[in-house]
Design an enzyme around this catalytic site. Structure first.
Site, PDB file in Angstrom:
ATOM      1  N   CYS A  57       0.746  -1.293   0.048  1.00  7.59           N
ATOM      2  CA  CYS A  57      -0.165  -0.057   0.033  1.00  7.59           C
ATOM      3  C   CYS A  57       0.937   1.433   0.220  1.00  7.59           C
ATOM      4  O   CYS A  57       0.440   2.415  -0.295  1.00  7.59           O
ATOM      5  CB  CYS A  57      -0.854   0.242   1.145  1.00  7.59           C
ATOM      6  SG  CYS A  57      -1.841  -1.711   1.362  1.00  7.59           S
ATOM      7  N   HIS A  81      -3.374   6.762   2.906  1.00  6.50           N
ATOM      8  CA  HIS A  81      -3.723   5.511   2.278  1.00  6.50           C
ATOM      9  C   HIS A  81      -5.159   5.304   2.897  1.00  6.50           C
ATOM     10  O   HIS A  81      -5.154   5.401   4.070  1.00  6.50           O
ATOM     11  CB  HIS A  81      -2.830   4.639   2.494  1.00  6.50           C
ATOM     12  CG  HIS A  81      -3.393   3.273   2.355  1.00  6.50           C
ATOM     13  ND1 HIS A  81      -3.952   2.742   1.323  1.00  6.50           N
ATOM     14  CD2 HIS A  81      -3.127   1.891   3.272  1.00  6.50           C
ATOM     15  CE1 HIS A  81      -4.201   1.415   1.434  1.00  6.50           C
ATOM     16  NE2 HIS A  81      -3.983   1.074   2.708  1.00  6.50           N
ATOM     17  N   ASN A 120     -10.307  -0.383   0.357  1.00  8.13           N
ATOM     18  CA  ASN A 120      -8.823  -0.306   0.391  1.00  8.13           C
ATOM     19  C   ASN A 120      -8.207  -0.778  -0.874  1.00  8.13           C
ATOM     20  O   ASN A 120      -8.586  -1.885  -1.149  1.00  8.13           O
ATOM     21  CB  ASN A 120      -8.442  -1.090   1.545  1.00  8.13           C
ATOM     22  CG  ASN A 120      -6.756  -1.251   1.598  1.00  8.13           C
ATOM     23  OD1 ASN A 120      -6.367  -0.822   1.014  1.00  8.13           O
ATOM     24  ND2 ASN A 120      -6.499  -1.591   2.973  1.00  8.13           N
TER      25      ASN A 120
HETATM   26  O1  UT7 Z   1      -3.930  -1.706   3.855  1.00 13.07           O
HETATM   27  C1  UT7 Z   1      -3.191  -1.603   4.827  1.00 13.07           C
HETATM   28  C2  UT7 Z   1      -3.307  -2.953   5.621  1.00 13.07           C
HETATM   29  N1  UT7 Z   1      -4.553  -2.888   6.329  1.00 13.07           N
HETATM   30  C3  UT7 Z   1      -4.972  -2.265   7.510  1.00 13.07           C
HETATM   31  O2  UT7 Z   1      -4.782  -1.142   7.686  1.00 13.07           O
HETATM   32  C4  UT7 Z   1      -6.233  -2.821   8.091  1.00 13.07           C
HETATM   33  C5  UT7 Z   1      -5.903  -2.430   9.747  1.00 13.07           C
HETATM   34  N2  UT7 Z   1      -7.062  -3.133  10.649  1.00 13.07           N
HETATM   35  C6  UT7 Z   1      -8.417  -2.786  10.462  1.00 13.07           C
HETATM   36  O3  UT7 Z   1      -8.734  -1.821   9.691  1.00 13.07           O
HETATM   37  C7  UT7 Z   1      -9.138  -3.244  11.589  1.00 13.07           C
HETATM   38  O4  UT7 Z   1      -8.492  -4.269  12.405  1.00 13.07           O
HETATM   39  C8  UT7 Z   1     -10.455  -4.453  10.908  1.00 13.07           C
HETATM   40  C9  UT7 Z   1     -11.359  -3.481  10.162  1.00 13.07           C
HETATM   41  C10 UT7 Z   1      -9.693  -5.259   9.748  1.00 13.07           C
HETATM   42  C11 UT7 Z   1     -11.078  -5.051  11.897  1.00 13.07           C
HETATM   43  O5  UT7 Z   1     -11.531  -4.266  12.946  1.00 13.07           O
HETATM   44  P1  UT7 Z   1     -11.554  -4.502  14.402  1.00 13.07           P
HETATM   45  O6  UT7 Z   1     -12.235  -3.293  15.075  1.00 13.07           O
HETATM   46  O7  UT7 Z   1      -9.964  -4.414  14.600  1.00 13.07           O
HETATM   47  O8  UT7 Z   1     -12.221  -5.667  14.723  1.00 13.07           O
HETATM   48  P2  UT7 Z   1     -11.592  -7.145  15.315  1.00 13.07           P
HETATM   49  O9  UT7 Z   1     -10.650  -7.843  14.184  1.00 13.07           O
HETATM   50  O10 UT7 Z   1     -11.175  -6.948  16.697  1.00 13.07           O
HETATM   51  O11 UT7 Z   1     -13.165  -7.927  15.479  1.00 13.07           O
HETATM   52  C12 UT7 Z   1     -14.029  -7.706  16.194  1.00 13.07           C
HETATM   53  C13 UT7 Z   1     -15.326  -8.480  16.077  1.00 13.07           C
HETATM   54  C14 UT7 Z   1     -14.842  -9.981  16.133  1.00 13.07           C
HETATM   55  O12 UT7 Z   1     -15.866 -10.775  16.726  1.00 13.07           O
HETATM   56  P3  UT7 Z   1     -15.766 -11.058  18.263  1.00 13.07           P
HETATM   57  O13 UT7 Z   1     -14.616 -12.087  18.481  1.00 13.07           O
HETATM   58  O14 UT7 Z   1     -15.597  -9.883  19.134  1.00 13.07           O
HETATM   59  O15 UT7 Z   1     -17.037 -11.936  18.650  1.00 13.07           O
HETATM   60  C15 UT7 Z   1     -14.785 -10.460  14.797  1.00 13.07           C
HETATM   61  O16 UT7 Z   1     -14.769 -11.912  14.397  1.00 13.07           O
HETATM   62  O17 UT7 Z   1     -15.806  -8.246  14.813  1.00 13.07           O
HETATM   63  C16 UT7 Z   1     -15.837  -9.634  14.054  1.00 13.07           C
HETATM   64  N3  UT7 Z   1     -15.818  -9.263  12.792  1.00 13.07           N
HETATM   65  C17 UT7 Z   1     -17.009  -8.855  11.976  1.00 13.07           C
HETATM   66  N4  UT7 Z   1     -18.010  -8.749  12.302  1.00 13.07           N
HETATM   67  C18 UT7 Z   1     -19.071  -8.140  11.287  1.00 13.07           C
HETATM   68  C19 UT7 Z   1     -14.893  -9.292  11.919  1.00 13.07           C
HETATM   69  N5  UT7 Z   1     -15.129  -8.954  10.734  1.00 13.07           N
HETATM   70  C20 UT7 Z   1     -16.455  -8.812  10.698  1.00 13.07           C
HETATM   71  C21 UT7 Z   1     -17.254  -8.277   9.620  1.00 13.07           C
HETATM   72  N6  UT7 Z   1     -18.564  -8.214   9.930  1.00 13.07           N
HETATM   73  N7  UT7 Z   1     -16.950  -8.033   8.421  1.00 13.07           N
END
Ligand code: UT7
Length: 316
Positions: free
Chosen positions: A114, A242, A272
């Site tokens: 990225c 980004h 993204n």
């Molecule tokens: O391009 C450069 C590289 N990429 C990035 O910069 C990405 C950086 N990271 C992020 O943007 C975020 O970490 C994400 C958007 C990927 C995820 O958000 P988060 O707030 O960190 O969520 P999480 O991974 O902590 O997940 C929280 C909850 C989990 O459920 P439990 O374990 O709390 O029950 C996940 O299973 O959200 C759940 N979850 C979803 N729920 C509904 C994960 N993805 C989804 C989804 N819909 N699509």
């Protein structure tokens, strides 16, 4: 002092709009979750008749037309990408043929994920004086749907396809882009394994680890570019970050106390797009008259590697 200016931009995005609602029919997710955690409302996915090459060509042609320059004036053509149509030859060599660039044009792809577009702009600024022609064609292009795991709800909702292009010009009296670049080898947090590993060739990401890295790297990169340029944020007309996650951007903007009106993004309708993200946003800003002649954009990318890069680009 020699340096580089941005002359023009171009963009190409696939026709198919995929909304959050559409994704709820594929994985267990909701519009509310995606919007509140990422800021994304829709993204574009390549469909029939569309490819990495078709996106690159359309974006490049638009940028060259806007610049009013012909293929014979381009000295360097670089494509930042990791999802080209072929592993080799690269997208830039395909563009050489399709655009009719001269055979002594330096054409190659580079992969800094990225952050790739900034790496490519910086590389062009160093290659152009050697090549002897003033203009460079620099693209960031991705078809991320090729490496998306559509069963993984934590990644498949994030990514989109697209290509952004810029014509840049090297000049003896042009400003140094004050580029900063770096990386940490951390493939355990973000990786696309490749076709030879036996693993599925899809994006594997520890979202929280990348998030923690990004909220530290993005503001640090902004500060380093400003320090290198010897200016404060008031000397910058637009901050072009980004588009990975609106929350990452909001946290950086708050930490740096930047004026929000200078930090407009497009993640809500692009998702993204990795290396394409910065040039796509630059193109939107230029097209909307929000980045004008003589104005400066401080661009920062960060992603797999982990890599990061920032530069201050002035529009000619
Ligand atoms: O391009 C450069 C590289 N990429 C990035 O910069 C990405 C950086 N990271 C992020 O943007 C975020 O970490 C994400 C958007 C990927 C995820 O958000 P988060 O707030 O960190 O969520 P999480 O991974 O902590 O997940 C929280 C909850 C989990 O459920 P439990 O374990 O709390 O029950 C996940 O299973 O959200 C759940 N979850 C979803 N729920 C509904 C994960 N993805 C989804 C989804 N819909 N699509």
């Amino acid at each position: 002092m020699s340096g580089l200016k941005l002359v023009s931009t171009g963009a190409a995005i696939p026709a198919e709009v995929v909304t959050n609602e559409d994704l709820t029919r594929r994985v267990d997710t909701s519009d509310e979750w995606i919007v509140s955690r990422t800021g994304i409302r829709s993204r574009r996915w390549c469909g029939e008749g569309e490819s990495h090459t078709s996106l690159c060509l359309a974006a490049a042609r638009q940028a060259m037309e806007q610049a009013g320059i012909g293929p014979e004036e381009i000295g360097v053509c670089l494509v930042a990408t990791f999802t080209g149509d072929r592993m080799t030859p690269g997208a830039a060599t395909i563009l050489q043929g399709k655009l009719g660039l001269r055979e002594d044009t330096v054409c190659f792809d580079l992969n800094a994920a990225c952050a790739g577009f900034i790496y490519a702009v910086h590389t062009a600024s160093r290659l152009l004086p050697v090549n002897g022609r003033r203009y460079g064609l620099v693209l960031g292009a991705e078809v991320l749907t090729r490496v998306t795991d559509f069963d993984d709800r934590s990644t498949c909702v994030l990514f989109g396809d697209g290509a952004g292009a810029a014509v840049v010009e090297w000049g003896e009296d042009y400003p140094d882009p004050c580029t900063v670049m770096g990386c940490q080898a951390r493939d355990e947090v973000l990786c696309v394994p490749g076709i030879h590993t036996g693993e599925e060739n899809v994006i594997r990401m520890d979202g929280q680890a990348v998030f923690r890295f990004a909220v530290e790297a993005l503001p640090r990169c902004v500060e380093e570019v400003l320090a290198k340029a010897g200016v404060g944020p008031e000397a910058v007309d637009r901050f072009v970050f980004h588009q990975a996650n609106q929350r990452i951007i909001d946290l950086a903007v708050r930490k740096l106390k930047l004026p929000v009106e200078k930090c407009a993004g497009n993640i809500d309708h692009t998702g993204n797009t990795s290396a394409a993200s910065i040039p796509l946003l630059l193109d939107e800003l230029v097209s909307a008259g929000q980045l004008k002649q003589g104005q400066r954009a401080l661009c920062v990318g960060f992603g797999a590697g982990l890599t990061w890069a920032g530069a201050l680009l002035e529009l000619r």
